[in-house]
Enzyme design. Structure first.
Site, mmCIF file in Angstrom:
data_model
loop_
_atom_site.group_PDB
_atom_site.id
_atom_site.type_symbol
_atom_site.label_atom_id
_atom_site.label_comp_id
_atom_site.label_asym_id
_atom_site.label_seq_id
_atom_site.Cartn_x
_atom_site.Cartn_y
_atom_site.Cartn_z
ATOM 1 N N ASP A 234 0.804 -1.223 0.000
ATOM 2 C CA ASP A 234 0.000 0.000 0.000
ATOM 3 C C ASP A 234 0.840 1.277 0.000
ATOM 4 O O ASP A 234 0.367 2.337 0.393
ATOM 5 C CB ASP A 234 -0.953 0.007 1.204
ATOM 6 C CG ASP A 234 -0.212 -0.056 2.535
ATOM 7 O OD1 ASP A 234 1.026 -0.180 2.536
ATOM 8 O OD2 ASP A 234 -0.885 0.002 3.584
ATOM 9 N N GLU A 235 2.087 1.190 -0.461
ATOM 10 C CA GLU A 235 2.939 2.373 -0.523
ATOM 11 C C GLU A 235 3.682 2.393 -1.849
ATOM 12 O O GLU A 235 4.124 1.356 -2.347
ATOM 13 C CB GLU A 235 3.961 2.383 0.612
ATOM 14 C CG GLU A 235 3.392 2.658 1.995
ATOM 15 C CD GLU A 235 4.501 2.789 3.016
ATOM 16 O OE1 GLU A 235 4.712 3.899 3.542
ATOM 17 O OE2 GLU A 235 5.167 1.774 3.299
#
Length: 320
Positions: A31-32
């Protein structure tokens, strides 16, 4: 668990959304990601306007909040994204003096690469804030951190980071990992999470147009001990089936007497885009099943792109 699976699906949707903005993306976790948006600003307004538009689209399309950092390099952008989580947008100043002032009051642990041990060693030397680092020459840090780490810490203390964005087509490896909300002892839970990670990596590998020769398993236990295991494939592949088989072999050789905090899977040793093309897999496969797997993976990828990652689920399990 369903909640974790749903979050992983939404995270992948967000990554697809970011690829709509620019192809210059380096994904660093589920998620980055880093984005180089210099090429799209002419049509998107200021960096802050683009950041707010991205946040709005993430919220509208997934219901999730996102935290963004806008800065001149990767270190400062990561710092900015962490600054006002979970729903922040931080614009780091551009000038050297403003960057220095912004960083100065922050704890030295905010410097990328300063973990618990290094933070303790710096604290014992009276270095607790980034301002403390800024006040020292590199030579004063060498006895504490060693020559390479001392230069790294000193550069980041002034906001200097020359690392470029590395897209998946340029990357030397592709990986995904999952940190559990609670330490996990159940091998079945770990197996399920591993299959999910393998499929994420397989899809990204196919999207990059490459095949991989080496697979990696990563485990971090509850005491933070981290181990990695790897295996070289007999033939380069980007088939989910072959990657899962290799992951199963690595998984089966591990003991799970201690709870696991993090599990990860990755691939490396890429062949070039031409040698790893789908056409090559279809017509030059030594195993008749390889062509079938390639067609299956392509079909599944298309279904998931349209209906979500969990529209199609794998029936088999990794067995130890």
């Amino acid at each position: 668990p369903p909640r974790m699976a749903r979050y992983a699906e939404l995270s992948e949707q967000i990554m697809e959304l970011l690829h709509d903005v620019t192809p210059m993306i380096e994904q660093i976790s589920v998620d980055e990601a880093f984005m180089d948006v210099r090429g799209v600003l002419r049509s998107s307004g200021t960096p802050e306007q683009l950041g707010r538009a991205i946040k709005k689209r993430i919220k509208d399309e997934t219901g999730l909040t996102g935290s963004l950092g806008i800065a001149r390099n990767k270190f400062l952008a990561k710092l900015g994204s962490d600054y006002r989580k979970p729903d922040g947008l931080t614009v780091i100043p551009e000038s050297d003096d403003e960057v220095k002032s912004f960083l100065a009051p922050l704890p030295v642990s905010r410097i990328w690469g300063v973990g618990k041990v290094m933070n303790q060693r710096l604290a014992e030397a009276g270095i607790r804030t980034i301002a403390d680092v800024q006040a020292l020459p590199v030579s004063a840090l060498i006895p504490i951190a060693g020559a390479v780490m001392a230069e790294h810490i000193h550069h980041l203390a002034f906001g200097i980071d020359h690392r470029p964005i590395v897209t998946e087509s340029e990357a030397k490896s592709i990986s995904a990992e999952c940190t559990f909300d609670h330490d996990v002892s159940d091998p079945g839970h770990l197996r399920s999470s591993l299959v999910d990670l393998v499929e994420q990596v397989g899809r990204r590998l196919r999207r990059s147009g490459k095949t991989a020769r080496t697979v990696h398993l990563k485990l971090r236990y509850d005491d933070f001990e981290t181990i990695t295991r790897q295996q070289t494939l007999r033939q380069p592949s980007r088939s989910d089936r072959r990657l899962i088989e290799a992951a199963a072999g690595l998984f089966a050789r591990q003991s799970f007497e201690r709870p696991v905090r993090l599990i990860g899977f990755g691939v490396s040793g890429f062949d070039g885009e031409e040698s790893g093309s789908l056409q090559g897999e279809l017509f030059a496969a030594s195993d008749p099943g390889d062509a079938r797997d390639a067609r299956l993976d392509e079909a599944v990828d298309r279904i998931r792109e349209t209906f979500g990652r969990h529209a199609v689920r794998r029936g088999g399990r990794i067995e130890t």
